[in-house]
Scaffold this motif. Structure first.
Motif, PDB file in Angstrom:
ATOM      1  N   ILE A  25       0.839  -1.194   0.000  1.00 16.63           N
ATOM      2  CA  ILE A  25       0.000   0.000   0.000  1.00 16.63           C
ATOM      3  C   ILE A  25       0.876   1.247   0.000  1.00 16.63           C
ATOM      4  O   ILE A  25       1.970   1.254   0.562  1.00 16.63           O
ATOM      5  CB  ILE A  25      -0.954  -0.010   1.225  1.00 16.63           C
ATOM      6  N   ASN A  26       0.381   2.268  -0.626  1.00 19.97           N
ATOM      7  CA  ASN A  26       1.045   3.562  -0.588  1.00 19.97           C
ATOM      8  C   ASN A  26       0.641   4.217   0.720  1.00 19.97           C
ATOM      9  O   ASN A  26      -0.494   4.659   0.875  1.00 19.97           O
ATOM     10  CB  ASN A  26       0.599   4.394  -1.810  1.00 19.97           C
ATOM     11  N   ILE A  27       1.568   4.222   1.675  1.00 17.62           N
ATOM     12  CA  ILE A  27       1.267   4.719   3.014  1.00 17.62           C
ATOM     13  C   ILE A  27       2.465   5.477   3.568  1.00 17.62           C
ATOM     14  O   ILE A  27       3.614   5.078   3.361  1.00 17.62           O
ATOM     15  CB  ILE A  27       0.880   3.557   3.968  1.00 17.62           C
ATOM     16  N   GLY A  28       2.193   6.587   4.215  1.00 21.42           N
ATOM     17  CA  GLY A  28       3.251   7.328   4.880  1.00 21.42           C
ATOM     18  C   GLY A  28       3.117   8.828   4.686  1.00 21.42           C
ATOM     19  O   GLY A  28       2.466   9.296   3.755  1.00 21.42           O
ATOM     20  N   VAL A  29       3.747   9.572   5.576  1.00 22.87           N
ATOM     21  CA  VAL A  29       3.676  11.038   5.532  1.00 22.87           C
ATOM     22  C   VAL A  29       4.911  11.654   4.880  1.00 22.87           C
ATOM     23  O   VAL A  29       4.873  12.804   4.460  1.00 22.87           O
ATOM     24  CB  VAL A  29       3.491  11.639   6.946  1.00 22.87           C
ATOM     25  N   HIS A  30       5.994  10.913   4.798  1.00 20.80           N
ATOM     26  CA  HIS A  30       7.224  11.445   4.221  1.00 20.80           C
ATOM     27  C   HIS A  30       7.167  11.370   2.701  1.00 20.80           C
ATOM     28  O   HIS A  30       6.549  10.469   2.131  1.00 20.80           O
ATOM     29  CB  HIS A  30       8.434  10.670   4.756  1.00 20.80           C
ATOM     30  N   GLU A  31       7.820  12.332   2.049  1.00 18.22           N
ATOM     31  CA  GLU A  31       7.782  12.393   0.585  1.00 18.22           C
ATOM     32  C   GLU A  31       8.262  11.102  -0.062  1.00 18.22           C
ATOM     33  O   GLU A  31       7.661  10.637  -1.032  1.00 18.22           O
ATOM     34  CB  GLU A  31       8.597  13.591   0.079  1.00 18.22           C
ATOM     35  N   PHE A  32       9.323  10.491   0.469  1.00 17.24           N
ATOM     36  CA  PHE A  32       9.824   9.253  -0.128  1.00 17.24           C
ATOM     37  C   PHE A  32       8.808   8.110   0.009  1.00 17.24           C
ATOM     38  O   PHE A  32       8.792   7.195  -0.809  1.00 17.24           O
ATOM     39  CB  PHE A  32      11.186   8.854   0.467  1.00 17.24           C
ATOM     40  N   GLU A  33       7.948   8.172   1.018  1.00 19.77           N
ATOM     41  CA  GLU A  33       6.931   7.132   1.199  1.00 19.77           C
ATOM     42  C   GLU A  33       5.778   7.306   0.211  1.00 19.77           C
ATOM     43  O   GLU A  33       5.055   6.350  -0.075  1.00 19.77           O
ATOM     44  CB  GLU A  33       6.374   7.175   2.623  1.00 19.77           C
ATOM     45  N   LYS A  34       5.587   8.498  -0.286  1.00 16.08           N
ATOM     46  CA  LYS A  34       4.479   8.777  -1.202  1.00 16.08           C
ATOM     47  C   LYS A  34       4.793   8.351  -2.633  1.00 16.08           C
ATOM     48  O   LYS A  34       3.924   8.391  -3.492  1.00 16.08           O
ATOM     49  CB  LYS A  34       4.132  10.264  -1.156  1.00 16.08           C
ATOM     50  N   LYS A  35       6.020   7.927  -2.875  1.00 14.25           N
ATOM     51  CA  LYS A  35       6.445   7.587  -4.234  1.00 14.25           C
ATOM     52  C   LYS A  35       6.315   6.095  -4.561  1.00 14.25           C
ATOM     53  O   LYS A  35       6.573   5.693  -5.682  1.00 14.25           O
ATOM     54  CB  LYS A  35       7.884   8.038  -4.451  1.00 14.25           C
ATOM     55  N   GLY A  36       5.942   5.304  -3.587  1.00 18.27           N
ATOM     56  CA  GLY A  36       5.825   3.875  -3.838  1.00 18.27           C
ATOM     57  C   GLY A  36       5.089   3.171  -2.728  1.00 18.27           C
ATOM     58  O   GLY A  36       4.725   3.777  -1.722  1.00 18.27           O
ATOM     59  N   GLU A  37       4.873   1.904  -2.933  1.00 16.90           N
ATOM     60  CA  GLU A  37       4.143   1.108  -1.951  1.00 16.90           C
ATOM     61  C   GLU A  37       5.082   0.540  -0.899  1.00 16.90           C
ATOM     62  O   GLU A  37       6.273   0.351  -1.149  1.00 16.90           O
ATOM     63  CB  GLU A  37       3.406  -0.031  -2.653  1.00 16.90           C
ATOM     64  N   GLN A  38       4.512   0.271   0.259  1.00 10.01           N
ATOM     65  CA  GLN A  38       5.235  -0.394   1.340  1.00 10.01           C
ATOM     66  C   GLN A  38       4.460  -1.641   1.742  1.00 10.01           C
ATOM     67  O   GLN A  38       3.240  -1.702   1.597  1.00 10.01           O
ATOM     68  CB  GLN A  38       5.334   0.513   2.570  1.00 10.01           C
TER      69      GLN A  38
END
Length: 132
Positions: A25-38
């Motif tokens: 899922i695309n999750i997170g508040v940081h810019e690098f987290e918004k660029k891909g799924e975790q």
């Protein structure tokens, strides 16, 4: 871990669970987290009154189907980016609690790949439906 089955509103319930359901899922508040799924591991415990989940004819329609949990989570994950695990947990809990047979729910999410020196970071929420 102390079982919530000792809660007075849950003494006549059975627990249905889904363990370590892995989603990307695309999750997170940081810019690098918004660029891909975790990778996120989701755990769900549903508490269902025995009166409405004890099969008399050994048929699937007499109980809550596990597919309900997986399909509901997949549908929520497909809705797009989520900033916080708390939001994802709350959303999943709300969906599960909306099922007419579910009295209570415990949902946890864990991001296992955030830090190299621990198993993961996560959130857990427990909610009981108001019983009138």
């Amino acid at each position: 871990m102390l079982s919530v089955l000792h809660h007075p509103q849950l003494t006549a319930c059975r627990r249905l669970f889904l363990r370590n359901y892995e989603v990307n899922i695309n999750i997170g508040v940081h810019e690098f987290e918004k660029k891909g799924e975790q990778r996120v591991l989701i755990n769900v415990d549903l508490y269902i009154p025995l009166a409405s989940s004890t099969p008399k004819e050994d048929q699937l329609h007499e109980v809550v189907d596990y597919d309900f949990m997986r399909a509901s989570i997949a549908k929520r994950v497909a809705q797009g980016h989520v900033h916080l695990q708390e939001t994802l947990c709350d959303d999943v809990a709300g969906i599960m609690l909306a099922h007419p047979q579910v009295r209570a729910v415990c949902v946890s999410t864990m991001k296992p790949d955030v830090y190299p020196d621990c198993e993961g970071v996560g959130v857990e929420v427990f909610q009981i439906k108001n019983v009138i």
